[in-house]
Design a protein around this motif. Structure first.
Motif, PDB file in Angstrom:
ATOM      1  N   ALA A  44      18.379  -7.495  31.237  1.00  0.00           N
ATOM      2  CA  ALA A  44      18.221  -6.103  31.663  1.00  0.00           C
ATOM      3  C   ALA A  44      16.765  -6.017  31.938  1.00  0.00           C
ATOM      4  O   ALA A  44      15.969  -6.520  31.351  1.00  0.00           O
ATOM      5  CB  ALA A  44      18.750  -5.148  30.674  1.00  0.00           C
ATOM      6  N   PRO A  45      16.591  -5.055  33.240  1.00  0.00           N
ATOM      7  CA  PRO A  45      15.143  -4.635  33.672  1.00  0.00           C
ATOM      8  C   PRO A  45      14.410  -3.905  32.228  1.00  0.00           C
ATOM      9  O   PRO A  45      15.016  -3.116  31.633  1.00  0.00           O
ATOM     10  CB  PRO A  45      15.259  -3.847  34.638  1.00  0.00           C
ATOM     11  CG  PRO A  45      16.522  -3.305  34.783  1.00  0.00           C
ATOM     12  CD  PRO A  45      17.529  -4.256  34.017  1.00  0.00           C
ATOM     13  N   ASP A  46      13.172  -3.959  32.228  1.00  0.00           N
ATOM     14  CA  ASP A  46      12.305  -3.199  31.385  1.00  0.00           C
ATOM     15  C   ASP A  46      12.298  -1.754  31.319  1.00  0.00           C
ATOM     16  O   ASP A  46      12.595  -1.429  32.645  1.00  0.00           O
ATOM     17  CB  ASP A  46      10.999  -3.644  31.302  1.00  0.00           C
ATOM     18  CG  ASP A  46      10.675  -5.301  30.836  1.00  0.00           C
ATOM     19  OD1 ASP A  46      11.540  -5.461  30.189  1.00  0.00           O
ATOM     20  OD2 ASP A  46       9.642  -5.501  31.062  1.00  0.00           O
ATOM     21  N   PRO A  47      12.588  -0.942  30.373  1.00  0.00           N
ATOM     22  CA  PRO A  47      12.944   0.513  30.561  1.00  0.00           C
ATOM     23  C   PRO A  47      11.496   1.023  31.164  1.00  0.00           C
ATOM     24  O   PRO A  47      10.241   0.242  30.865  1.00  0.00           O
ATOM     25  CB  PRO A  47      13.024   0.915  29.111  1.00  0.00           C
ATOM     26  CG  PRO A  47      12.494   0.061  28.208  1.00  0.00           C
ATOM     27  CD  PRO A  47      12.603  -1.446  29.063  1.00  0.00           C
ATOM     28  N   PRO A  48      11.392   2.085  31.766  1.00  0.00           N
ATOM     29  CA  PRO A  48      10.006   2.782  32.111  1.00  0.00           C
ATOM     30  C   PRO A  48       9.040   3.113  30.965  1.00  0.00           C
ATOM     31  O   PRO A  48       9.589   3.313  30.012  1.00  0.00           O
ATOM     32  CB  PRO A  48      10.407   4.123  32.897  1.00  0.00           C
ATOM     33  CG  PRO A  48      12.001   4.473  32.589  1.00  0.00           C
ATOM     34  CD  PRO A  48      12.481   2.898  31.866  1.00  0.00           C
ATOM     35  N   ALA A  49       7.934   2.908  31.522  1.00  0.00           N
ATOM     36  CA  ALA A  49       7.044   3.244  30.401  1.00  0.00           C
ATOM     37  C   ALA A  49       6.979   4.695  30.090  1.00  0.00           C
ATOM     38  O   ALA A  49       7.144   5.449  30.725  1.00  0.00           O
ATOM     39  CB  ALA A  49       5.769   2.676  30.554  1.00  0.00           C
ATOM     40  N   PRO A  50       6.645   5.031  28.373  1.00  0.00           N
ATOM     41  CA  PRO A  50       6.373   6.420  28.315  1.00  0.00           C
ATOM     42  C   PRO A  50       5.515   6.964  29.086  1.00  0.00           C
ATOM     43  O   PRO A  50       4.426   6.540  29.591  1.00  0.00           O
ATOM     44  CB  PRO A  50       6.165   6.486  27.061  1.00  0.00           C
ATOM     45  CG  PRO A  50       6.128   4.832  26.562  1.00  0.00           C
ATOM     46  CD  PRO A  50       6.378   4.267  27.664  1.00  0.00           C
ATOM     47  N   ALA A  51       5.509   8.411  29.239  1.00  0.00           N
ATOM     48  CA  ALA A  51       4.429   9.262  30.033  1.00  0.00           C
ATOM     49  C   ALA A  51       2.939   8.952  29.601  1.00  0.00           C
ATOM     50  O   ALA A  51       1.981   8.879  30.270  1.00  0.00           O
ATOM     51  CB  ALA A  51       4.695  10.610  29.916  1.00  0.00           C
ATOM     52  N   ALA A  52       2.562   8.881  28.218  1.00  0.00           N
ATOM     53  CA  ALA A  52       1.504   8.559  27.591  1.00  0.00           C
ATOM     54  C   ALA A  52       0.789   7.261  28.228  1.00  0.00           C
ATOM     55  O   ALA A  52      -0.270   7.112  28.489  1.00  0.00           O
ATOM     56  CB  ALA A  52       1.486   8.601  26.045  1.00  0.00           C
ATOM     57  N   ALA A  53       1.653   6.145  28.511  1.00  0.00           N
ATOM     58  CA  ALA A  53       1.063   4.938  28.829  1.00  0.00           C
ATOM     59  C   ALA A  53       0.890   5.072  30.361  1.00  0.00           C
ATOM     60  O   ALA A  53      -0.048   4.252  31.056  1.00  0.00           O
ATOM     61  CB  ALA A  53       2.316   3.808  28.360  1.00  0.00           C
ATOM     62  N   ARG A  54       1.622   5.771  31.181  1.00  0.00           N
ATOM     63  CA  ARG A  54       1.433   5.675  32.454  1.00  0.00           C
ATOM     64  C   ARG A  54       0.201   6.536  32.913  1.00  0.00           C
ATOM     65  O   ARG A  54      -0.582   6.137  33.983  1.00  0.00           O
ATOM     66  CB  ARG A  54       2.600   6.386  33.248  1.00  0.00           C
ATOM     67  CG  ARG A  54       3.764   5.464  33.524  1.00  0.00           C
ATOM     68  CD  ARG A  54       5.078   6.154  34.111  1.00  0.00           C
ATOM     69  NE  ARG A  54       5.565   6.675  32.988  1.00  0.00           N
ATOM     70  CZ  ARG A  54       6.378   7.872  33.180  1.00  0.00           C
ATOM     71  NH1 ARG A  54       6.530   8.344  34.472  1.00  0.00           N
ATOM     72  NH2 ARG A  54       7.008   8.429  32.428  1.00  0.00           N
ATOM     73  N   ALA A  55      -0.158   7.666  32.167  1.00  0.00           N
ATOM     74  CA  ALA A  55      -1.281   8.400  32.416  1.00  0.00           C
ATOM     75  C   ALA A  55      -2.268   8.669  31.219  1.00  0.00           C
ATOM     76  O   ALA A  55      -2.191   9.529  30.512  1.00  0.00           O
ATOM     77  CB  ALA A  55      -0.791   9.975  32.658  1.00  0.00           C
ATOM     78  N   PRO A  56      -3.066   7.630  30.974  1.00  0.00           N
ATOM     79  CA  PRO A  56      -4.022   7.443  29.708  1.00  0.00           C
ATOM     80  C   PRO A  56      -4.821   8.772  29.579  1.00  0.00           C
ATOM     81  O   PRO A  56      -5.251   9.170  28.544  1.00  0.00           O
ATOM     82  CB  PRO A  56      -4.602   6.344  30.024  1.00  0.00           C
ATOM     83  CG  PRO A  56      -4.612   5.683  31.335  1.00  0.00           C
ATOM     84  CD  PRO A  56      -3.309   6.388  32.061  1.00  0.00           C
ATOM     85  N   GLU A  57      -5.126   9.327  30.655  1.00  0.00           N
ATOM     86  CA  GLU A  57      -5.949  10.690  30.663  1.00  0.00           C
ATOM     87  C   GLU A  57      -5.223  11.770  30.112  1.00  0.00           C
ATOM     88  O   GLU A  57      -5.903  12.576  29.481  1.00  0.00           O
ATOM     89  CB  GLU A  57      -6.497  10.998  31.949  1.00  0.00           C
ATOM     90  CG  GLU A  57      -5.456  11.519  33.035  1.00  0.00           C
ATOM     91  CD  GLU A  57      -5.119  10.145  33.995  1.00  0.00           C
ATOM     92  OE1 GLU A  57      -5.611   8.992  33.353  1.00  0.00           O
ATOM     93  OE2 GLU A  57      -4.294  10.401  34.870  1.00  0.00           O
ATOM     94  N   ALA A  58      -3.906  11.929  30.205  1.00  0.00           N
ATOM     95  CA  ALA A  58      -3.381  12.937  29.275  1.00  0.00           C
ATOM     96  C   ALA A  58      -3.181  12.691  27.963  1.00  0.00           C
ATOM     97  O   ALA A  58      -2.998  13.584  27.144  1.00  0.00           O
ATOM     98  CB  ALA A  58      -1.826  12.746  30.175  1.00  0.00           C
TER      99      ALA A  58
END
Length: 71
Positions: A44-58
């Motif tokens: 199975a493809p990897d699940p999408p990364a959590p929001a904190a990992a995608r936008a480190p400034e947040a």
């Protein structure tokens, strides 16, 4: 001894119910291909990364202003 008159028929009914449940699962195809589902999960493809990992400034704490004390 009187409790056996209740427990024996109940246990027989329980066993017959479990056999019927197993036969229903067997007839429904639950055990047809056990290998495919295990391999499907591994590929199975990897699940999408959590929001904190995608936008480190947040995820960073807010900057402190110079007028705030240290403690």
């Amino acid at each position: 001894m009187d409790i056996l008159y209740l427990l024996l028929p109940l246990s027989v009914l329980l066993v017959l119910g479990l056999i019927a449940l197993f036969a229903w699962a067997l007839h429904g195809g639950q055990f047809d291909d056990l290998e495919r589902e295990g391999l499907r999960l591994m590929e199975a493809p990897d699940p999408p990364a959590p929001a904190a990992a995608r936008a480190p400034e947040a995820a960073k704490p807010p900057a402190r202003s110079p007028d705030q004390d240290g403690d």
